[in-house]
Each structure stands twice: as C-alpha cells, then as structure tokens.
Design a protein around this motif. Structure first.
Motif, PDB file in Angstrom:
ATOM      1  N   SER A  83      50.306  34.806   7.464  1.00 42.52           N
ATOM      2  CA  SER A  83      49.090  35.058   6.708  1.00 42.52           C
ATOM      3  C   SER A  83      48.300  36.174   7.396  1.00 42.52           C
ATOM      4  CB  SER A  83      48.266  33.773   6.655  1.00 42.52           C
ATOM      5  OG  SER A  83      47.125  33.961   5.880  1.00 42.52           O
ATOM      6  N   GLY A  84      47.808  37.121   6.606  1.00 45.77           N
ATOM      7  CA  GLY A  84      47.030  38.224   7.164  1.00 45.77           C
ATOM      8  C   GLY A  84      47.857  39.362   7.723  1.00 45.77           C
ATOM      9  N   HIS A  85      49.170  39.376   7.461  1.00 46.64           N
ATOM     10  CA  HIS A  85      50.059  40.431   7.958  1.00 46.64           C
ATOM     11  C   HIS A  85      49.671  41.750   7.297  1.00 46.64           C
ATOM     12  CE1 HIS A  85      54.560  41.695   8.590  1.00 46.64           C
ATOM     13  NE2 HIS A  85      53.722  42.704   8.836  1.00 46.64           N
ATOM     14  N   LEU A  86      49.207  42.689   8.118  1.00 48.25           N
ATOM     15  CA  LEU A  86      48.755  43.997   7.647  1.00 48.25           C
ATOM     16  C   LEU A  86      49.735  45.095   8.021  1.00 48.25           C
ATOM     17  CD1 LEU A  86      45.013  43.737   8.739  1.00 48.25           C
ATOM     18  CD2 LEU A  86      45.899  43.655   6.406  1.00 48.25           C
ATOM     19  N   LEU A  87      49.661  46.188   7.274  1.00 45.49           N
ATOM     20  CA  LEU A  87      50.413  47.398   7.575  1.00 45.49           C
ATOM     21  C   LEU A  87      49.420  48.555   7.646  1.00 45.49           C
ATOM     22  CD1 LEU A  87      53.332  46.961   5.024  1.00 45.49           C
ATOM     23  CD2 LEU A  87      53.360  46.412   7.459  1.00 45.49           C
ATOM     24  N   VAL A  88      49.582  49.404   8.648  1.00 42.98           N
ATOM     25  CA  VAL A  88      48.771  50.625   8.766  1.00 42.98           C
ATOM     26  C   VAL A  88      49.731  51.779   8.495  1.00 42.98           C
ATOM     27  CG1 VAL A  88      47.261  52.000  10.240  1.00 42.98           C
ATOM     28  CG2 VAL A  88      47.328  49.501  10.524  1.00 42.98           C
ATOM     29  N   CYS A  89      49.416  52.573   7.475  1.00 46.18           N
ATOM     30  CA  CYS A  89      50.318  53.644   7.024  1.00 46.18           C
ATOM     31  C   CYS A  89      49.587  54.983   6.951  1.00 46.18           C
ATOM     32  CB  CYS A  89      50.816  53.363   5.611  1.00 46.18           C
ATOM     33  SG  CYS A  89      51.715  51.844   5.388  1.00 46.18           S
ATOM     34  N   PRO A  90      50.274  56.054   7.266  1.00 45.51           N
ATOM     35  CA  PRO A  90      49.694  57.368   6.961  1.00 45.51           C
ATOM     36  C   PRO A  90      49.824  57.608   5.452  1.00 45.51           C
ATOM     37  CG  PRO A  90      51.890  57.641   7.865  1.00 45.51           C
ATOM     38  CD  PRO A  90      51.577  56.168   7.923  1.00 45.51           C
ATOM     39  N   TYR A  91      48.915  58.379   4.897  1.00 47.20           N
ATOM     40  CA  TYR A  91      49.041  58.753   3.483  1.00 47.20           C
ATOM     41  C   TYR A  91      50.274  59.626   3.285  1.00 47.20           C
ATOM     42  CZ  TYR A  91      44.271  57.092   2.646  1.00 47.20           C
ATOM     43  OH  TYR A  91      43.140  56.328   2.541  1.00 47.20           O
ATOM     44  N   ARG A  92      50.539  60.498   4.273  1.00 45.06           N
ATOM     45  CA  ARG A  92      51.692  61.394   4.169  1.00 45.06           C
ATOM     46  C   ARG A  92      52.982  60.591   4.246  1.00 45.06           C
ATOM     47  NH1 ARG A  92      53.344  65.509   7.498  1.00 45.06           N
ATOM     48  NH2 ARG A  92      52.624  64.338   9.318  1.00 45.06           N
ATOM     49  N   HIS A  93      53.955  60.996   3.468  1.00 46.38           N
ATOM     50  CA  HIS A  93      55.265  60.346   3.437  1.00 46.38           C
ATOM     51  C   HIS A  93      56.118  60.918   4.569  1.00 46.38           C
ATOM     52  CE1 HIS A  93      58.432  58.076   1.352  1.00 46.38           C
ATOM     53  NE2 HIS A  93      59.234  59.060   1.716  1.00 46.38           N
ATOM     54  N   VAL A  94      55.981  60.324   5.751  1.00 37.60           N
ATOM     55  CA  VAL A  94      56.785  60.715   6.910  1.00 37.60           C
ATOM     56  C   VAL A  94      57.475  59.467   7.430  1.00 37.60           C
ATOM     57  CG1 VAL A  94      55.331  62.680   7.561  1.00 37.60           C
ATOM     58  CG2 VAL A  94      54.880  60.450   8.558  1.00 37.60           C
ATOM     59  N   SER A  95      58.647  59.649   8.001  1.00 31.19           N
ATOM     60  CA  SER A  95      59.418  58.487   8.440  1.00 31.19           C
ATOM     61  C   SER A  95      59.393  58.261   9.940  1.00 31.19           C
ATOM     62  CB  SER A  95      60.881  58.635   7.975  1.00 31.19           C
ATOM     63  OG  SER A  95      61.465  59.787   8.555  1.00 31.19           O
ATOM     64  N   ASP A  96      59.033  59.258  10.703  1.00 31.89           N
ATOM     65  CA  ASP A  96      59.159  59.146  12.155  1.00 31.89           C
ATOM     66  C   ASP A  96      57.807  59.351  12.841  1.00 31.89           C
ATOM     67  OD1 ASP A  96      61.628  59.162  14.217  1.00 31.89           O
ATOM     68  OD2 ASP A  96      59.966  60.353  15.018  1.00 31.89           O
TER      69      ASP A  96
END
Length: 192
Positions: A83-96
């Motif tokens: 519960s509460g598992h978050l993801l922090v992502c860049p807006y840019r589509h980068v993989s590395d």
C-alpha cells in the motif's frame, strides 16, 4: 459463473467452482493478468504507448498522479508491492539513469525524499524499499522508461502469499492511497 457470483457463495462452494475441492482457499487477483501479459508495456525506448508518458496527459485521479514537478512526477504504482507504493518518473522518455540531466537527477532525488516524508506522515511505515531496476534483465517491468520505486514497509507486511501464491494482499485502494498522499504533499517550494 462470474466473479461476483463466486464471491457470494460460501467458501466451501467457491472452492469447488474450478473443480474438485482441494482444501485451498483462492485469492483471485484478475487485474494482474494485464501486468503478466504485458498490456500497455512499451516494447522499446521509442514506443509511443508508454504508460509513464501517458499518465501526465491525464487528470491526476485518472493518471494516479500524486505530484507534478518541473522535470519529474510522482504516481501510484498500478501493480503495487505494498500500500502506498509510489513511482518517481522523469517526464522525458529515457530508460537509463545516465541519460537523465543534472536537473532531472536532482528533482528525482528530491521527490523521492519528499515521498518518504509524506508516507511517514500519513501511513507511519517502519521502513522503505527504494529502488531502480535498470533493464528488463535487472527486473524492470517497464524498462523503456526509468522510474524510481518508493515502497513503504511495515513489520509483518510480508507473509506467505507472495511466496506460495505469488500474490500480494494490498489493504488500500489505489485511489484512496493517491488521495491521501496528494492531500499531504507539501506546496511547491515547501518540500524540504
């Protein structure tokens, strides 16, 4: 027989729906089939169907977005470990990770720290798992778009289900967790 019909049956009758009763209870999680089959999972770094690229174009509730930053955003994991598992992502589509700009790396770190503070304030976890799986071979479910996991942990939150049944019981709806975390997220400039 539909899933609703099966839930209405006494446990003894529900166990025999798929055949001879075997003494095992069933914990049905049909929503995970989308994850298992890879639905919505981008095939490579140029795939336009990336769910992390699509989320910011939706409203916060529909996209399960908790916070929108300058270069990165925070959203709920659609297939949470806890519960509460978050993801922090860049807006840019980068993989590395090495493809991030300095500004993206700094904001990704700041948002991760803020996510931990907000989780502590609202859910009082005993600890956290933080992680970033780089590449499918390293365990990344969506390897084409970098994302940092922030998983709150409590004593006793792991039991036999993940090991025996490959299933995790999550006690809070994603929408409820998103609303809780978004309401507690500090105003811009107040993260520290």
């Amino acid at each position: 027989m539909s899933g609703e019909d099966a839930r209405a049956l006494p446990v003894e009758d529900a166990r025999s729906i798929a055949g001879v009763p075997d003494g095992f209870g069933r914990f049905w999680t049909p929503y995970r089939m989308a994850y298992i089959h890879g639905e919505g999972k981008p095939r490579d770094a140029s795939d336009a169907q990336c769910p992390f690229c699509a989320a910011p174009g939706k409203g916060d509730e529909d996209g399960l977005i908790v916070h929108r930053g300058r270069t990165c955003f925070v959203l709920m994991n659609l297939f949470p470990y806890n519960s509460g598992h978050l993801l922090v992502c860049p807006y840019r589509h980068v993989s590395d990770y090495t493809e991030l700009t300095c500004e993206e790396r700094v904001e990704l770190g700041e948002l991760t720290a803020t996510a931990m503070r907000v989780e502590r304030e609202t859910a009082h976890p005993d600890g956290f798992n933080l992680g970033m799986n780089q590449g499918a071979i390293a365990g990344a479910g969506i390897a084409a778009h970098l994302h940092q996991h922030v998983v709150p942990r409590w004593g006793g939150d792991a039991n036999f289900l993940p090991i025996i049944a490959q299933t995790k019981a999550i006690p809070e709806l994603l929408e409820d967790a998103r609303a809780r975390l978004a309401a507690a997220w500090p105003a811009e400039g107040m993260e520290k």
